[in-house]
Design a protein around this motif. Structure first.
Motif, PDB file in Angstrom:
ATOM      1  N   ALA A  75      38.382  52.701  59.993  1.00 60.06           N
ATOM      2  CA  ALA A  75      38.615  52.732  61.436  1.00 60.06           C
ATOM      3  C   ALA A  75      37.678  53.710  62.139  1.00 60.06           C
ATOM      4  N   THR A  76      37.445  54.856  61.531  1.00 63.14           N
ATOM      5  CA  THR A  76      36.573  55.866  62.138  1.00 63.14           C
ATOM      6  C   THR A  76      35.124  55.395  62.186  1.00 63.14           C
ATOM      7  N   VAL A  77      34.651  54.801  61.108  1.00 66.52           N
ATOM      8  CA  VAL A  77      33.274  54.277  61.097  1.00 66.52           C
ATOM      9  C   VAL A  77      33.137  53.106  62.065  1.00 66.52           C
ATOM     10  N   SER A  87      37.764  57.910  85.872  1.00 67.73           N
ATOM     11  CA  SER A  87      38.422  56.678  85.420  1.00 67.73           C
ATOM     12  C   SER A  87      37.629  56.017  84.289  1.00 67.73           C
ATOM     13  N   GLN A  88      36.306  56.024  84.376  1.00 75.03           N
ATOM     14  CA  GLN A  88      35.478  55.471  83.306  1.00 75.03           C
ATOM     15  C   GLN A  88      35.598  56.309  82.034  1.00 75.03           C
ATOM     16  N   PHE A  89      35.596  57.624  82.197  1.00 75.97           N
ATOM     17  CA  PHE A  89      35.732  58.538  81.064  1.00 75.97           C
ATOM     18  C   PHE A  89      37.065  58.305  80.347  1.00 75.97           C
ATOM     19  N   LEU A  90      38.139  58.203  81.091  1.00 80.97           N
ATOM     20  CA  LEU A  90      39.457  58.000  80.509  1.00 80.97           C
ATOM     21  C   LEU A  90      39.585  56.610  79.878  1.00 80.97           C
ATOM     22  N   PHE A  91      38.970  55.603  80.500  1.00 78.70           N
ATOM     23  CA  PHE A  91      38.972  54.256  79.938  1.00 78.70           C
ATOM     24  C   PHE A  91      38.235  54.236  78.601  1.00 78.70           C
ATOM     25  N   PHE A  92      37.102  54.899  78.524  1.00 81.18           N
ATOM     26  CA  PHE A  92      36.338  54.991  77.270  1.00 81.18           C
ATOM     27  C   PHE A  92      37.189  55.619  76.166  1.00 81.18           C
ATOM     28  N   ILE A  93      37.867  56.710  76.488  1.00 85.17           N
ATOM     29  CA  ILE A  93      38.703  57.384  75.493  1.00 85.17           C
ATOM     30  C   ILE A  93      39.845  56.474  75.053  1.00 85.17           C
ATOM     31  N   PHE A  94      40.543  55.867  76.004  1.00 89.75           N
ATOM     32  CA  PHE A  94      41.697  55.049  75.643  1.00 89.75           C
ATOM     33  C   PHE A  94      41.300  53.822  74.831  1.00 89.75           C
ATOM     34  N   VAL A  95      40.261  53.133  75.217  1.00 90.46           N
ATOM     35  CA  VAL A  95      39.840  51.942  74.468  1.00 90.46           C
ATOM     36  C   VAL A  95      39.436  52.323  73.049  1.00 90.46           C
ATOM     37  N   SER A  96      38.714  53.409  72.902  1.00 95.13           N
ATOM     38  CA  SER A  96      38.298  53.851  71.566  1.00 95.13           C
ATOM     39  C   SER A  96      39.500  54.188  70.694  1.00 95.13           C
ATOM     40  N   ILE A  97      40.442  54.924  71.240  1.00 96.63           N
ATOM     41  CA  ILE A  97      41.638  55.299  70.481  1.00 96.63           C
ATOM     42  C   ILE A  97      42.481  54.065  70.165  1.00 96.63           C
ATOM     43  N   PHE A  98      42.592  53.149  71.116  1.00 92.04           N
ATOM     44  CA  PHE A  98      43.367  51.936  70.883  1.00 92.04           C
ATOM     45  C   PHE A  98      42.766  51.120  69.740  1.00 92.04           C
ATOM     46  N   ILE A  99      41.453  50.957  69.732  1.00 88.50           N
ATOM     47  CA  ILE A  99      40.793  50.208  68.650  1.00 88.50           C
ATOM     48  C   ILE A  99      41.014  50.917  67.314  1.00 88.50           C
ATOM     49  N   HIS A 100      40.866  52.234  67.311  1.00 90.33           N
ATOM     50  CA  HIS A 100      41.074  53.012  66.085  1.00 90.33           C
ATOM     51  C   HIS A 100      42.493  52.806  65.558  1.00 90.33           C
ATOM     52  N   GLN A 101      43.479  52.952  66.418  1.00 92.08           N
ATOM     53  CA  GLN A 101      44.875  52.806  65.996  1.00 92.08           C
ATOM     54  C   GLN A 101      45.199  51.369  65.590  1.00 92.08           C
ATOM     55  N   LEU A 102      44.617  50.405  66.285  1.00 94.02           N
ATOM     56  CA  LEU A 102      44.823  49.008  65.937  1.00 94.02           C
ATOM     57  C   LEU A 102      44.350  48.740  64.507  1.00 94.02           C
ATOM     58  N   LEU A 103      43.173  49.225  64.181  1.00 98.33           N
ATOM     59  CA  LEU A 103      42.640  49.034  62.830  1.00 98.33           C
ATOM     60  C   LEU A 103      43.485  49.771  61.790  1.00 98.33           C
ATOM     61  N   VAL A 104      43.798  51.024  62.051  1.00106.42           N
ATOM     62  CA  VAL A 104      44.561  51.814  61.078  1.00106.42           C
ATOM     63  C   VAL A 104      45.925  51.180  60.822  1.00106.42           C
ATOM     64  N   GLN A 105      46.646  50.886  61.862  1.00102.36           N
ATOM     65  CA  GLN A 105      48.026  50.442  61.677  1.00102.36           C
ATOM     66  C   GLN A 105      48.136  48.996  61.204  1.00102.36           C
ATOM     67  N   TYR A 106      47.240  48.126  61.645  1.00100.05           N
ATOM     68  CA  TYR A 106      47.325  46.761  61.146  1.00100.05           C
ATOM     69  C   TYR A 106      46.890  46.678  59.689  1.00100.05           C
ATOM     70  N   LEU A 107      45.943  47.505  59.278  1.00100.74           N
ATOM     71  CA  LEU A 107      45.566  47.518  57.863  1.00100.74           C
ATOM     72  C   LEU A 107      46.662  48.148  57.000  1.00100.74           C
ATOM     73  N   GLU A 108      47.360  49.107  57.545  1.00101.79           N
ATOM     74  CA  GLU A 108      48.391  49.795  56.769  1.00101.79           C
ATOM     75  C   GLU A 108      49.722  49.045  56.740  1.00101.79           C
ATOM     76  N   PHE A 109      50.143  48.468  57.849  1.00102.57           N
ATOM     77  CA  PHE A 109      51.486  47.902  57.955  1.00102.57           C
ATOM     78  C   PHE A 109      51.522  46.398  58.204  1.00102.57           C
TER      79      PHE A 109
END
Length: 168
Positions: free
Chosen positions: A78-80, A109-131
């Motif tokens: 997920a991190t890579v 707003s762009q800065f916060l959107f960048f952070i949220f989308v990145s974290i969402f993708i990271h969590q999506l990958l981590v949690q769907y692969l794990e659970f």
């Protein structure tokens, strides 16, 4: 210009890994949602630095978390992945076509959107692969969403405390 070196990057990676493992993983919100902070290394790594070194350091960071948690490479993957697609996520967040990237050029707003989308993708990958199970599809998605929001708050506070938008 930022004066970060490989040595300071490694120190930051160690600090983020220790904080993630020994503090945040023991700090489950509602005994279910664990915030993540270690992706800030990927999010705020300077754009002008060597991409191959960046991908390697991102892999080592994720692998360090995986080794400590026994998650078999899920965090490293997920991190890579977010490290590899960070430029694309940034361009999508800012709607820019230039090759010069800077957080200073973003509005909040762009800065916060960048952070949220990145974290969402990271969590999506981590949690769907794990659970991942088809019977738990909606439950895992809700978990991803809530964990992303909680992690976003932690990363936003980190960005404010260290004034990321002003100095990267």
């Amino acid at each position: 210009m930022n004066s970060r070196s490989i040595f300071t990057d490694i120190i930051l990676m160690i600090c983020l890994t220790v904080i993630q493992i020994f503090l945040l993983n023991r700090f489950a919100i509602f005994e279910k949602y664990i915030p993540v902070l270690y992706p800030v290394f990927v999010l705020f790594y300077p754009f002008f630095r060597n991409k191959f070194v960046f991908l390697f350091l991102s892999f080592i960071l994720g692998l360090g978390v995986d080794i400590a948690l026994g998650t078999w490479g899920i965090n490293a993957f997920a991190t890579v992945t977010i490290a590899y697609f960070r430029t694309l996520i940034f361009r999508t967040s800012t709607e820019t076509s230039t090759d010069f990237f800077s957080f200073l050029t973003l509005n909040w707003s762009q800065f916060l959107f960048f952070i949220f989308v990145s974290i969402f993708i990271h969590q999506l990958l981590v949690q769907y692969l794990e659970f991942f199970k088809l019977t738990r599809l909606f439950e895992v998605f809700i978990n991803v969403l809530i964990t992303s929001v909680i992690s976003f708050v932690f990363i936003f506070v980190y960005a404010l405390v260290f004034r990321i938008k002003q100095k990267v």
